[in-house]
Design an enzyme around this catalytic site. Sequence first.
Site, mmCIF file in Angstrom:
data_model
loop_
_atom_site.group_PDB
_atom_site.id
_atom_site.type_symbol
_atom_site.label_atom_id
_atom_site.label_comp_id
_atom_site.label_asym_id
_atom_site.label_seq_id
_atom_site.Cartn_x
_atom_site.Cartn_y
_atom_site.Cartn_z
ATOM 1 N N ASP A 18 98.228 43.697 -39.062
ATOM 2 C CA ASP A 18 97.763 43.149 -40.164
ATOM 3 C C ASP A 18 96.636 42.076 -39.489
ATOM 4 O O ASP A 18 95.565 41.786 -40.050
ATOM 5 C CB ASP A 18 99.100 42.212 -40.749
ATOM 6 C CG ASP A 18 98.570 41.974 -42.124
ATOM 7 O OD1 ASP A 18 97.317 41.812 -42.593
ATOM 8 O OD2 ASP A 18 99.622 41.723 -42.956
ATOM 9 N N HIS A 209 106.942 39.169 -46.313
ATOM 10 C CA HIS A 209 105.927 39.274 -45.866
ATOM 11 C C HIS A 209 104.732 38.383 -46.411
ATOM 12 O O HIS A 209 104.270 38.557 -47.573
ATOM 13 C CB HIS A 209 105.353 40.813 -45.658
ATOM 14 C CG HIS A 209 103.883 41.053 -45.021
ATOM 15 N ND1 HIS A 209 103.572 41.627 -44.045
ATOM 16 C CD2 HIS A 209 102.648 40.843 -45.576
ATOM 17 C CE1 HIS A 209 102.348 41.639 -43.835
ATOM 18 N NE2 HIS A 209 101.887 41.174 -44.801
ATOM 19 N N HIS A 211 101.405 35.853 -46.911
ATOM 20 C CA HIS A 211 100.051 35.202 -46.258
ATOM 21 C C HIS A 211 100.150 33.905 -46.843
ATOM 22 O O HIS A 211 100.587 33.398 -47.812
ATOM 23 C CB HIS A 211 98.919 36.098 -46.866
ATOM 24 C CG HIS A 211 98.941 37.302 -46.263
ATOM 25 N ND1 HIS A 211 97.961 37.657 -45.069
ATOM 26 C CD2 HIS A 211 99.776 38.792 -46.250
ATOM 27 C CE1 HIS A 211 98.036 38.849 -44.784
ATOM 28 N NE2 HIS A 211 99.151 39.679 -45.255
ATOM 29 N N CYS A 242 94.246 41.819 -45.680
ATOM 30 C CA CYS A 242 94.148 43.009 -46.339
ATOM 31 C C CYS A 242 92.438 43.249 -46.523
ATOM 32 O O CYS A 242 92.049 42.510 -47.429
ATOM 33 C CB CYS A 242 94.663 43.449 -47.664
ATOM 34 S SG CYS A 242 94.351 45.162 -48.230
HETATM 35 N N1 COA Z 1 94.962 59.010 -40.691
HETATM 36 C C1 COA Z 1 93.899 59.804 -40.227
HETATM 37 N N2 COA Z 1 93.039 60.178 -41.106
HETATM 38 C C2 COA Z 1 93.386 60.450 -42.497
HETATM 39 C C3 COA Z 1 94.653 59.986 -43.008
HETATM 40 C C4 COA Z 1 95.636 59.278 -41.993
HETATM 41 N N3 COA Z 1 96.712 58.903 -42.154
HETATM 42 N N4 COA Z 1 94.693 60.264 -44.035
HETATM 43 C C5 COA Z 1 93.726 60.936 -44.474
HETATM 44 N N5 COA Z 1 92.921 60.902 -43.429
HETATM 45 C C6 COA Z 1 91.556 61.621 -43.356
HETATM 46 C C7 COA Z 1 91.582 62.869 -44.021
HETATM 47 O O1 COA Z 1 91.914 63.813 -43.025
HETATM 48 C C8 COA Z 1 90.084 63.012 -44.456
HETATM 49 O O2 COA Z 1 89.377 63.340 -43.157
HETATM 50 P P1 COA Z 1 87.976 63.950 -43.420
HETATM 51 O O3 COA Z 1 86.969 63.365 -44.241
HETATM 52 O O4 COA Z 1 87.558 64.219 -41.921
HETATM 53 O O5 COA Z 1 88.300 65.544 -43.953
HETATM 54 C C9 COA Z 1 89.839 61.802 -44.762
HETATM 55 O O6 COA Z 1 90.640 60.898 -44.299
HETATM 56 C C10 COA Z 1 89.891 61.736 -46.197
HETATM 57 O O7 COA Z 1 91.389 62.104 -46.775
HETATM 58 P P2 COA Z 1 91.906 61.888 -48.228
HETATM 59 O O8 COA Z 1 93.250 62.178 -48.347
HETATM 60 O O9 COA Z 1 90.862 62.271 -49.294
HETATM 61 O O10 COA Z 1 91.952 60.189 -48.134
HETATM 62 P P3 COA Z 1 90.938 59.245 -49.064
HETATM 63 O O11 COA Z 1 89.910 59.181 -48.831
HETATM 64 O O12 COA Z 1 91.436 59.380 -50.508
HETATM 65 O O13 COA Z 1 91.966 57.720 -48.527
HETATM 66 C C11 COA Z 1 93.947 57.254 -47.691
HETATM 67 C C12 COA Z 1 93.370 57.630 -48.710
HETATM 68 C C13 COA Z 1 95.209 56.439 -47.774
HETATM 69 C C14 COA Z 1 94.073 57.888 -46.274
HETATM 70 C C15 COA Z 1 92.862 55.650 -46.946
HETATM 71 O O14 COA Z 1 92.607 55.128 -48.158
HETATM 72 C C16 COA Z 1 93.503 54.821 -46.119
HETATM 73 O O15 COA Z 1 93.665 55.289 -45.060
HETATM 74 N N6 COA Z 1 94.039 53.813 -46.579
HETATM 75 C C17 COA Z 1 94.728 52.647 -45.799
HETATM 76 C C18 COA Z 1 94.118 51.161 -45.940
HETATM 77 C C19 COA Z 1 94.904 50.236 -45.059
HETATM 78 O O16 COA Z 1 95.386 50.515 -44.121
HETATM 79 N N7 COA Z 1 94.740 49.036 -45.592
HETATM 80 C C20 COA Z 1 95.673 47.718 -45.034
HETATM 81 C C21 COA Z 1 96.950 48.163 -44.900
HETATM 82 S S1 COA Z 1 97.909 47.785 -46.323
HETATM 83 ZN ZN ZN Z 2 99.733 41.579 -45.078
#
Ligand code: COA
Ligand code: ZN
Length: 313
Positions: A18, A209, A211, A242
């Site tokens: 985080d 958790h 903040h 975030c």
């Molecule tokens: N690790 C690495 N790559 C990932 C992944 C993961 N867990 N999940 C999806 N991807 C990749 C896919 O392989 C794809 O890659 P490409 O463009 O090379 O083909 C790309 O990301 C898009 O995949 P998709 O399933 O369409 O994802 P999205 O663009 O709709 O995003 C998440 C969805 C969930 C993957 C993304 O929003 C995310 O990682 N969010 C986390 C945010 C975060 O950490 N916030 C703070 C903590 S709470």
């Molecule tokens: Zn947090």
Amino acid sequence: MNSDFSEALIVQEVSPRDGLQIEPTWVATADKIALIDQLSLAGFSRIEAGSFVSPKAIPALRDGEQVFQGIRRQPGLIYVALIPNLKGAQRALASRADELNLVMSASQTHNRANMRMSCEQSLAAFGEVVRFVEGSSVRLNASIATTFGCPFEGRIDEDRVVQIVEAYLELGMQGITLADTTGMANPRQVERLVRRVLQRLPASALTLHFHNTRGLGLCNVLAAYEAGARRFDAALGGLGGCPFAPGASGNICTEDLVNLCAEMGIATGIDLAHLLTLSRQLPALLGHELPGQVAKAGRNCDLHPVPDDVAAL
Ligand code: COA
Ligand code: ZN
């Protein structure tokens, strides 16, 4: 319920996840590993060491594999990885994470902003993760982001939070985290919800958790503690936030929490002096001051020499 009730407070350190996810300056993989290795010597039983999310969403943590590979693991210490989906679980297991922290928001809008999907799609993805890890020794924890309020939707219905807790338990989650993503919780709300949730799972399985976005972080810890909660996330220096929640700012500060506990006689098992040393190194690593207060003020026991002119009176 609460048969494992004890007075000690467990702190899960989340600064490597985080904390660093929102930092604009790239922190080198070796520096992340060094930070986690130092934190591993402070007495924590759990450290959230990184996340396996889309590198486009969180570029600051794109080196999760190298970090998990490079750290010197202390026996018995649980190294947690945050994941959003099956791909994250696959990466985390390949990197030998001990526990997966699956995250979904109570708020549909924040879940769409953060995870690019609806809550229903997140829950379906968690089902895939549960099936994928079956037979492995990895633990599963699931977080409810925006539990106490959402920067887009405002108030969150407490019944909805309880329903998500029940859905998580049904999926087989061993632990649940109630997360106040942008510091909107207040102590009375916290006490009420913690009491409700502790009717459904033991204190050993519940993490809070908080903040400190509106200065109520440690007040909320005490309210949760009084209501029976015993596990809390916190970040060294008060780092954190975030990137997909407008106005997000730091987690409650680990050393301020440990100081509070030390002053009140609540055991944490954490070496405060060591934490203060680490926290005071963060400005040089990150290029800015941190919100933590005890690192600046010192502990109550860090007394100052009496000035000569005062001593002479
Ligand atoms: N690790 C690495 N790559 C990932 C992944 C993961 N867990 N999940 C999806 N991807 C990749 C896919 O392989 C794809 O890659 P490409 O463009 O090379 O083909 C790309 O990301 C898009 O995949 P998709 O399933 O369409 O994802 P999205 O663009 O709709 O995003 C998440 C969805 C969930 C993957 C993304 O929003 C995310 O990682 N969010 C986390 C945010 C975060 O950490 N916030 C703070 C903590 S709470
Ligand atoms: Zn947090």
